[in-house]
Design an enzyme around this catalytic site. Structure first.
Site: not given
Ligand SMILES: Nc1ncnc2c1ncn2[C@@H]1O[C@H](COP(=O)(O)OP(=O)(O)OP(=O)(O)O)[C@@H](O)[C@H]1O
Ligand SMILES: [Mg+2]
Length: 1021
Positions: A177-178, A129, A174, A124-125, A407, A409
């Site tokens: 977070s999705s 996404t 995050n 997560s984070g 991913g 956890e």
């Molecule tokens: N390539 C990137 N460039 C800039 N910031 C990023 C990038 N990837 C992620 N982030 C930052 O990290 C935060 C978390 O990313 P994201 O929501 O994609 O995580 P996730 O892997 O989908 O987590 P979760 O499993 O909780 O959904 C985003 O809101 C953004 O602020």
């Molecule tokens: Mg996500």
């Protein structure tokens, strides 16, 4: 086959970036982990990640797998220009990027006509996404579009904010977070344009609707509605603009988050809902449901008069019945009672306080969860191009799938949700290893290279432990849920121990030996996953697996007038006696379907890593990264990828890059590509064990072989650059020369054509005239007729012209003169007369004349004050005065004098005393030299005794003085110009002589024989 190097350069064109020099490698690490010399070392792996992260290089490959480290800051690497740079460029030619994976997948889909999928995983984070959004944006920007498709493209992009509003929440890890897994298919037609999409959602974290951990929030949509919804809407929904008022929103004590703007997000979501095609009445029903969840949270229970459990918050109940579109009394009854069926008879029994609260929460979760699924269905309807097309990917369309799923956890306390998530990751890991190995093997086979079996950690037995029929974890869980009697989480744990005890990957407190026993609680079990050991608390497993909504509550909701709810809760559900599938089985089945979908496609992988827990940019927490590297299975992946050869590249690309290192292949290789590569590697001195040649690719075993080649290229580069520059400049200049030459030729031919045409016209005209002339001459004695009229006219004209021209010329001159004279002023006229006289006297006679012409003559060189004192003037007035030098006739002593001219005499004056008077009548002549000196001699009649003898004077304005004197004395014809000497009379018959010679400067001296010698410079040649 003739091979030519590909063109390189230009805006957005291939930018051959390989961090090749040794220094760059030291600083920035390698861009592909397969090039790590020490590929089995986790420390080397992490160090490489760290170096690249430090340089803002967040992407690195492991072969074709992209590892991405979340930068937690905006990097300027996602612009349209970047997209263009990656478009159509081979994977390895340019630095790693999510766009490279997107483009490669897209091109593979188009060229091989095979469905593709991109699997994005990470904790997560970690940026899953964000990565999936970047991929979608890449396709939206770079794929061809038509009008219909642009609507679809908007819907594809707009599905994200909607799903994020309803399915994402702020967690400790995050802010966005999705809380659900997402698999999205984007469908492309034969031209490569996106024509449809489809989303599958997995396991929404429904428990968040009713409870949030400290520092976390409920799903974004609740806060967006309260912050952004208009007052009218909130009043209609019975809501207040204050999240603190709602029990379901206060658990995490975190209503506001600095990185989230709920008000703006609300606007985005409202717009997105319209774009994806939801009708206004549907949107209204959606808000009714969201509001009803909040009212459910505030619905409280208490003891009634008779000690029974009852609802104590009437207003909430009223709003609930209105918003859910159900009968209020039935809802009240269903929230406080349950219906039991015993021996075919239905019985109603009251719920205890705890049971009622649980029933209420279950209803909130069910309503929200199913509404979320309904939204996904709606989005799918809006994205569907044609259902039949979507269902048959064999048609002319192809599909790219994007999997953005939770991913692995591991928390302090892990429950049913973590179990499902980790099981999902276990399955995906299995798929990943299988497919990676399979693709490696396939590549070797395709290239005709012997495959050496690779040992890898096979997690099949862990997957079997969870999912095996009858014996597996899920089967035991389901069995325990359905068992009559009093099943509980503890009885379930016991059953697990009985059935799975002895399995290498399953441990409980009871089953463990001394050391492990301490680490596993009595109500816990431990699964040894591929990524590590995880302890799960068994509490809540049964309830969460049952996910039951009491039947009478379901019955009430099934009667709902709310359109959305009626589509979510079907009436058959109540009548259907079959027990619904448990949550774990549902998840297992949907996972099996997902694996099937993924297996039918060609996969690409994006592995996301979170560099620190604090969402900070620039911080690289090694321990955290090591943990993720481990559970993402990256070392295993690298080991499999490096089992045989570290590097492989198709012949064309290899030759293109290194051909300059061998004279045989430079500048162009004219033969078969394989022969070219053989010539090249032999020249480079590759040993046989270092490489193998496949059918289309060269395989290099060790990174150091490649690096030494890269370094050689680096050393060669300056010479190459020079050659390229020289050829380019030569080419450019030649092209410029050709252009100019061409232009010159065009101008020349046009000019010559024009000239020739002009000449021809003139000649033709001349010929016509001559012809007319000859004819006229022949007919000259005839009457005027067309044949002779030109001749006769011309004769007449030329006669008249000859006659008249001289006359006319003179008349014209006269006319101009008259016109000039008429306009002339009296002073100017006088000036001109004097100048004319000066010209008559001096032109071509005196050397200083030309210089005097532009200087105007003045009325007098002395002003009247200077000669007023002279008493002897009588009636005569001085008309002109000038300062002169008088030379004595004997001895030539120079004396300063004023020469004054009146109308009848001239006089020489010194200090207001008259020294000599010369009457004009007595003035015989005036002599001047032809040189540039200012001498003049006034010759006086010697017989006149009143007069003294001749006077020798020198003056700076000799031409002006002589002209004035000659005019006033009327001696215009008495001015003599002397070449060499002037003789003048001295008293008593004696004579003096002034000799004039040319010299460098004006000099007056006594010469030989008592002469005065004047030397004057030559002013004019
Ligand atoms: N390539 C990137 N460039 C800039 N910031 C990023 C990038 N990837 C992620 N982030 C930052 O990290 C935060 C978390 O990313 P994201 O929501 O994609 O995580 P996730 O892997 O989908 O987590 P979760 O499993 O909780 O959904 C985003 O809101 C953004 O602020
Ligand atoms: Mg996500």
């Amino acid at each position: 086959m003739r091979y030519r190097g590909r063109e390189v350069g230009g805006e957005g064109r291939v930018n051959l970036v390989m961090e090749s020099t040794l220094t760059a490698r030291d600083r920035m690490g390698v861009q592909d982990f397969v090039l790590l010399e020490n590929y089995t070392s986790e420390a080397a792996f992490i160090e490489n990640l760290r170096r690249r992260f430090g340089e803002n290089l967040i992407y690195t490959y492991i072969g074709s797998v992209l590892v991405s480290v979340n930068p937690n800051k905006d990097l300027e690497i996602y612009s349209k220009v970047h997209m263009e740079r990656y478009r159509g460029v081979s994977f390895y030619e340019i630095s790693p990027h999510i766009f490279a994976v997107s483009d490669n997948t897209y091109r593979a889909m188009r060229t091989e006509r095979r469905d593709q999928c991109i699997l994005i995983s990470g904790e997560s984070g970690a940026g899953k996404t964000e990565a999936s959004k970047k991929i979608l944006q890449y396709y939206a920007t770079t794929c061809p579009v038509t009008d219909h498709m642009s609507t679809l493209r908007d819907r594809l992009l707009q599905s994200n904010p909607v799903l994020e509003a309803f399915g994402n929440a702020k967690t400790l890890r995050n802010d966005n977070s999705s809380r659900f897994g997402k698999y999205m298919d984007v469908q492309f037609d034969f031209r490569g344009a996106s024509i449809g999409g489809h989303i599958l959602n997995y396991l929404l974290e429904k428990s968040r609707v009713v409870h949030q951990n400290h520092g976390e929030r409920n799903f974004h949509i609740f806060y967006q509605l309260l912050e952004g919804g208009k007052q009218d809407l909130l009043s209609k929904l019975g809501l207040e603009r204050n999240a603190q008022k709602y029990q379901y929103l206060v658990k995490g004590c975190c209503p506001r988050v600095s990185s989230i703007n709920d008000k703006n997000d609300w606007k985005t979501v409202r717009k997105a809902l319209t774009i994806i095609g939801l009708r206004e009445d549907e949107v209204e029903d959606l808000w009714n449901i969201i509001a009803s969840v909040l009212h459910l949270g505030n619905t409280q229970f208490g003891e009634g008069e008779n000690g029974e459990n009852q609802i104590t918050t009437e207003p909430q109940l009223k709003y609930l019945s209105k918003l859910l579109g159900v009968d209020g009394a039935a809802l009240r009854e269903a929230l406080t009672h349950k219906k039991l069926t015993a021996k075919g008879e239905e019985m109603i029994s009251p719920l205890s306080f705890e049971q009622a609260v649980a029933a209420r929460d279950a209803l909130a979760k069910a309503v929200y969860g199913r509404t979320f699924t309904w939204l996904v269905v709606k989005i799918n309807q809006s994205l569907a191009f044609k259902d039949e097309v979507y269902n048959s990917s064999k048609g002319s369309s192809s599909v790219i799938g994007l999997l953005d799923i939770y991913g692995f956890e591991v928390f302090q306390h892990n429950s049913f949700e973590q179990f499902c998530i980790n099981y999902c990751n276990e399955k995906l890991q299995q798929l990943f290893i299988e497919l990676t190995l399979k693709s490696e093997q396939e590549e070797y086979k395709a290239e005709g290279i012997t495959w050496e079996p690779v040992k890898y950690f096979d997690n099949k037995n862990i997957c079997d432990l969870v999912e095996e029929k009858h014996k597996g974890f899920i089967s035991i869980l389901d069995e325990e849920c359905l068992r009559p009697g009093e099943p509980s989480d503890i009885s379930f744990l016991k059953k697990l121990e009985d059935t799975l005890g002895g399995h290498a990957h399953f441990v409980t407190h009871k089953l463990a030996n001394g050391k492990t026993r301490k680490a596993v609680g009595r109500e816990e079990f431990r699964l040894i996953h591929y990524a590590g050991e995880v302890n799960y608390t068994v509490n809540g497993f049964l309830d969460k697996n049952n996910d039951l909504l009491y039947r009478n509550l379901k019955e009430v909701i099934c009667q709902s007038d709310n359109q959305v709810l009626s589509q979510c809760f079907h009436r058959e559900e109540v009548t259907d006696q079959k027990r619904p599938e448990t949550a774990a089985t549902q998840f297992k089945n949907s996972l099996a379907k997902l694996i099937e979908i993924l297996m039918s496609k060609e996969p690409s992988y994006v592995r996301c890593i979170k560099p620190n827990d604090a969402k900070q940019s620039g911080r690289f927490d090694e321990a955290l990264v090591r943990h993720q590297v481990k559970y993402l299975g990256l070392m295993e992946n690298l080991r499999v990828r490096r089992a045989g050869f570290a590097y492989r590249r198709c012949y064309e690309a290899f030759l293109q890059r290194y051909k300059s290192l061998c004279p045989g292949t430079w500048p162009n290789w004219e033969g078969r590509l394989a022969d070219g590569v053989t010539t090249l590697v032999q020249h480079l001195g590759y040993k046989p064990e270092e490489y193998k040649l496949g059918k289309t690719k060269i395989f290099i075993r060790y990174p150091k072989t490649l690096f030494s080649t890269e370094d050689a290229l680096e050393a060669r580069r300056p010479a190459l650059v020079l050659t390229l520059q020289t050829s380019w400049r030569g080419y450019r200049e030649r092209a410029k020369y050709h252009r100019i030459r061409q232009a010159v030729l065009v101008i020349q031919s046009a000019w010559r054509g024009m000239k020739s045409r002009q000449r021809t016209r003139r000649r033709r005209h001349a010929v016509d005239i001559i012809r007319k002339f000859i004819k006229g001459f022949i007919y000259r004695h005839y009457e005027r007729c067309p044949e002779n009229e030109y001749f006769l006219d011309h004769q007449r004209f030329s006669f008249l012209m000859t006659l008249a021209s001289e006359h006319l010329c003179m008349l014209c001159m006269q006319n101009m003169m008259w016109a000039y004279c008429r306009r002339i002023q009296p002073e100017w006229k006088k000036q001109m007369e004097q100048k004319v006289l000066a010209s008559q006297i001096f032109k071509h006679q005196k050397d200083s004349y030309p210089q005097s012409v532009p200087k105007l003559f003045v009325a007098s060189r002395l002003n009247s004050e200077e000669f007023k004192v002279i008493p002897t003037l009588g009636n005569d007035k001085v008309k002109y005065g000038v300062t002169v030098t008088k030379y004595d006739r004997r001895g030539y002593k120079a004396r300063p004098r004023q020469l004054l001219l009146t109308s009848s005499f001239a006089m020489l004056v010194s200090e207001a005393k008259l020294k000599q008077r010369i009457d004009y009548a007595a003035l015989r002549s005036i002599s001047v030299s032809s040189l540039s000196d200012g001498f003049m001699v006034l010759h006086v009649a010697s017989e006149d005794n009143k007069q003294k003898s001749d006077v020798v004077l020198q003056c700076d304005h000799v031409i002006e003085v002589v002209t004035k004197l000659a005019t006033m004395a009327d001696k215009k014809n008495k001015v003599n110009m002397s070449q060499d000497s002037i003789t003048f009379a001295v008293a008593r018959g004696k004579e003096g002589v002034i000799d004039f010679t040319s010299g460098p400067e004006l000099k007056v001296a006594k010469g030989k024989k008592g002469h005065l010698l004047v030397t004057a410079p030559k002013l004019n040649p």
